[in-house]
Design an enzyme around this catalytic site. Structure first.
Site, mmCIF file in Angstrom:
data_model
loop_
_atom_site.group_PDB
_atom_site.id
_atom_site.type_symbol
_atom_site.label_atom_id
_atom_site.label_comp_id
_atom_site.label_asym_id
_atom_site.label_seq_id
_atom_site.Cartn_x
_atom_site.Cartn_y
_atom_site.Cartn_z
ATOM 1 N N ASP A 163 49.399 40.536 50.186
ATOM 2 C CA ASP A 163 49.169 41.267 48.938
ATOM 3 C C ASP A 163 50.398 42.091 48.576
ATOM 4 O O ASP A 163 51.164 42.501 49.450
ATOM 5 C CB ASP A 163 47.992 42.245 49.104
ATOM 6 C CG ASP A 163 46.646 41.539 49.201
ATOM 7 O OD1 ASP A 163 46.595 40.306 49.054
ATOM 8 O OD2 ASP A 163 45.646 42.245 49.420
ATOM 9 N N GLN B 9 53.422 40.655 40.661
ATOM 10 C CA GLN B 9 52.649 41.392 39.648
ATOM 11 C C GLN B 9 53.334 41.277 38.284
ATOM 12 O O GLN B 9 54.501 41.655 38.128
ATOM 13 C CB GLN B 9 52.562 42.865 40.052
ATOM 14 C CG GLN B 9 51.836 43.084 41.380
ATOM 15 C CD GLN B 9 52.315 44.310 42.113
ATOM 16 O OE1 GLN B 9 53.525 44.610 42.121
ATOM 17 N NE2 GLN B 9 51.408 45.024 42.768
ATOM 18 N N ARG C 29 50.973 33.969 44.474
ATOM 19 C CA ARG C 29 49.774 34.340 43.703
ATOM 20 C C ARG C 29 50.243 35.277 42.596
ATOM 21 O O ARG C 29 50.914 36.271 42.871
ATOM 22 C CB ARG C 29 48.788 35.086 44.618
ATOM 23 C CG ARG C 29 47.623 35.696 43.845
ATOM 24 C CD ARG C 29 46.949 36.851 44.590
ATOM 25 N NE ARG C 29 46.404 36.473 45.869
ATOM 26 C CZ ARG C 29 46.137 37.359 46.843
ATOM 27 N NH1 ARG C 29 46.378 38.643 46.680
ATOM 28 N NH2 ARG C 29 45.649 36.945 47.989
ATOM 29 N N ARG D 55 40.201 50.976 42.642
ATOM 30 C CA ARG D 55 41.056 50.149 41.768
ATOM 31 C C ARG D 55 40.201 49.228 40.900
ATOM 32 O O ARG D 55 40.542 48.945 39.761
ATOM 33 C CB ARG D 55 42.072 49.340 42.595
ATOM 34 C CG ARG D 55 43.194 50.202 43.167
ATOM 35 C CD ARG D 55 44.378 49.369 43.623
ATOM 36 N NE ARG D 55 44.053 48.532 44.751
ATOM 37 C CZ ARG D 55 44.107 48.922 46.021
ATOM 38 N NH1 ARG D 55 44.470 50.158 46.327
ATOM 39 N NH2 ARG D 55 43.813 48.089 46.989
HETATM 40 C C1 LIG Z 1 42.532 37.130 43.853
HETATM 41 C C2 LIG Z 1 43.191 38.382 43.380
HETATM 42 C C3 LIG Z 1 44.126 39.005 44.186
HETATM 43 C C4 LIG Z 1 44.774 40.164 43.748
HETATM 44 N N1 LIG Z 1 45.772 40.701 44.517
HETATM 45 C C5 LIG Z 1 46.460 41.754 44.033
HETATM 46 C C6 LIG Z 1 47.597 42.266 44.725
HETATM 47 O O1 LIG Z 1 47.999 41.777 45.777
HETATM 48 N N2 LIG Z 1 48.250 43.325 44.176
HETATM 49 C C7 LIG Z 1 47.861 43.895 42.990
HETATM 50 O O2 LIG Z 1 48.518 44.829 42.522
HETATM 51 N N3 LIG Z 1 46.768 43.458 42.347
HETATM 52 C C8 LIG Z 1 46.063 42.409 42.824
HETATM 53 N N4 LIG Z 1 44.986 41.935 42.126
HETATM 54 C C9 LIG Z 1 44.406 42.747 41.009
HETATM 55 C C10 LIG Z 1 45.076 42.429 39.691
HETATM 56 O O3 LIG Z 1 46.390 42.909 39.696
HETATM 57 C C11 LIG Z 1 44.309 43.065 38.510
HETATM 58 O O4 LIG Z 1 44.269 44.453 38.660
HETATM 59 C C12 LIG Z 1 42.893 42.557 38.339
HETATM 60 O O5 LIG Z 1 42.794 41.198 38.669
HETATM 61 C C13 LIG Z 1 42.433 42.705 36.879
HETATM 62 O O6 LIG Z 1 43.247 41.939 36.047
HETATM 63 P P1 LIG Z 1 42.745 40.654 35.223
HETATM 64 O O7 LIG Z 1 43.821 39.619 35.331
HETATM 65 O O8 LIG Z 1 41.410 40.239 35.663
HETATM 66 O O9 LIG Z 1 42.778 41.112 33.712
HETATM 67 P P2 LIG Z 1 42.113 42.311 32.936
HETATM 68 O O10 LIG Z 1 42.730 42.275 31.583
HETATM 69 O O11 LIG Z 1 42.185 43.579 33.708
HETATM 70 O O12 LIG Z 1 40.600 41.875 32.836
HETATM 71 C C14 LIG Z 1 40.177 40.747 32.103
HETATM 72 C C15 LIG Z 1 38.657 40.693 32.123
HETATM 73 O O13 LIG Z 1 38.228 40.481 33.474
HETATM 74 C C16 LIG Z 1 37.067 41.251 33.757
HETATM 75 N N5 LIG Z 1 37.439 42.213 34.831
HETATM 76 C C17 LIG Z 1 38.668 42.517 35.298
HETATM 77 N N6 LIG Z 1 38.607 43.423 36.291
HETATM 78 C C18 LIG Z 1 37.286 43.707 36.436
HETATM 79 C C19 LIG Z 1 36.570 44.573 37.292
HETATM 80 N N7 LIG Z 1 37.172 45.326 38.211
HETATM 81 N N8 LIG Z 1 35.230 44.611 37.165
HETATM 82 C C20 LIG Z 1 34.575 43.843 36.266
HETATM 83 N N9 LIG Z 1 35.200 43.012 35.417
HETATM 84 C C21 LIG Z 1 36.541 42.944 35.500
HETATM 85 C C22 LIG Z 1 36.678 41.918 32.473
HETATM 86 O O14 LIG Z 1 35.781 41.049 31.821
HETATM 87 C C23 LIG Z 1 37.987 41.999 31.721
HETATM 88 O O15 LIG Z 1 37.824 42.060 30.335
HETATM 89 C C24 LIG Z 1 44.377 40.749 42.502
HETATM 90 C C25 LIG Z 1 43.448 40.120 41.691
HETATM 91 C C26 LIG Z 1 42.873 38.942 42.092
HETATM 92 C C27 LIG Z 1 41.908 38.253 41.167
#
Ligand SMILES: Cc1cc2nc3c(=O)[nH]c(=O)nc-3n(C[C@H](O)[C@H](O)[C@H](O)COP(=O)(O)OP(=O)(O)OC[C@H]3O[C@@H](n4cnc5c(N)ncnc54)[C@H](O)[C@@H]3O)c2cc1C
Length: 304
Positions: free
Chosen positions: A130, A160, A181, A285
């Protein structure tokens, strides 16, 4: 504004101590966390596999402060890898390097993680590393690269989209054949290193996603953003990139409707499944990403 408030609270140790020790913790966290024990994590992985969903298992924790704590994290992960191997599941593990001593010794951290990658190689799997806040980006990529070279693969980096540097990082990692990723980014970052506006992060995500689909090796598109998922599918179709050449990743408990759609349409999907008792920063988060989750959790508490 709310996002910043939750991210601030995610770093407050007094609140963390109180919440993690609350008798209500299971009810807060059930939606996002598989459970406190490894067996609960493995049970979730088995259930997902029945729905043709792969997983990456995360033993919750970050920022340890002694070598002993770092060694305990390593041993817990080795147990998790052994349990995955025993169950015959095609799961990977996801780790945070601050859990392995990165704050005080890059060398000790590398030694700890080396054991996990060695184990992963023995079971033909991966350790997904991560990405934490930008203070750690250089050190994390250095460690990923050194492990990839030493073991001929078996590690995946995370990039990111909110960081300005990410395009260069993707190009360097892809040139070395290191799987990536791609996520948007979940930490509080200053405007000197990251796009402050969500719309800019989203635009950069799409640009980097296309780059990864074109040049990356076994890339993972990690997002729940419906528009982005549609664009990924469309781009792959236009460029004749087979669904076998990449995977989607999502977090356990989030947007199950989209998860079902992807698997139903024949795409590879891997869920990030956390377990363990140090759930507080991860949980906060998730609230920062979608403050409406607070309402969902409050309803859950009242219902029980
Ligand atoms: C498999 C995976 C691994 C990850 N690893 C890392 C990492 O190593 N480092 C890092 O900084 N971040 C990591 N993240 C988190 C990532 O950076 C985002 O903060 C998170 O995925 C929300 O972004 P999004 O692309 O879903 O878009 P967004 O624009 O935030 O969300 C899009 C839509 O997804 C849904 N959604 C998003 N988050 C949520 C929530 N918490 N609860 C409910 N619905 C939600 C909502 O419907 C929202 O409208 C990871 C995410 C995933 C999926």
């Amino acid at each position: 504004m709310l996002r910043q408030a939750f991210l601030y609270l995610s770093q407050q140790s007094w609140l963390r101590h109180w919440m993690e020790n609350s008798p209500l913790s299971q009810r807060f966290t059930a939606r996002f966390v598989a459970g406190q024990r490894l067996e609960e994590g493995i049970r979730v992985l088995q259930n997902l596999q029945r729905e043709k969903i792969d997983a990456t298992l995360d033993f919750l924790g970050e920022n340890v402060s002694t070598l002993d704590e770092a060694a305990r994290s390593r041993d817990n992960y080795l147990k998790a890898q052994a349990a995955i191997r025993e169950s015959g599941l095609p799961a990977t593990v996801s780790i945070k390097l601050t859990q392995f001593g990165l704050d005080f010794s890059e060398e000790a951290c590398l030694n700890n993680v080396t054991q996990l990658v060695e184990f992963a190689k023995g079971m033909n799997s991966l350790v997904e590393i991560d990405m934490e806040s930008s203070d750690y980006t250089d050190r994390t990529l250095r460690i990923v690269t050194s492990l990839h070279k030493r073991f001929g693969g078996h590690v995946r980096a995370v990039i990111q989209a909110y960081l300005f540097r990410s395009e260069d990082d993707i190009r360097s990692l892809s040139a070395l054949g290191i799987p990536v990723r791609l996520c948007k980014g979940a930490y509080r970052e200053p405007p000197s290193v990251a796009y402050p506006l969500k719309s800019d992060v989203d635009t950069n995500y799409v640009k980097l996603m296309k780059l990864l689909l074109d040049e990356g090796s076994d890339p993972a598109i990690a997002s729940h953003d419906e528009t982005i998922l549609k664009q990924a599918r469309l781009y792959a179709r236009e460029r004749k990139i087979s669904p076998a050449r990449f995977e989607f990743q999502m977090l356990y408990g989030i947007r199950r409707d989209l998860q079902n759609q992807l698997t139903g349409d024949g795409y590879r999907l891997r869920l990030y499944v956390p377990y363990g008792d140090a759930w507080y920063p991860y949980f906060m988060r998730r609230l920062a990403e979608r403050p409406a989750n607070v309402v969902f959790i409050a309803k859950n508490l009242l219902r029980n």
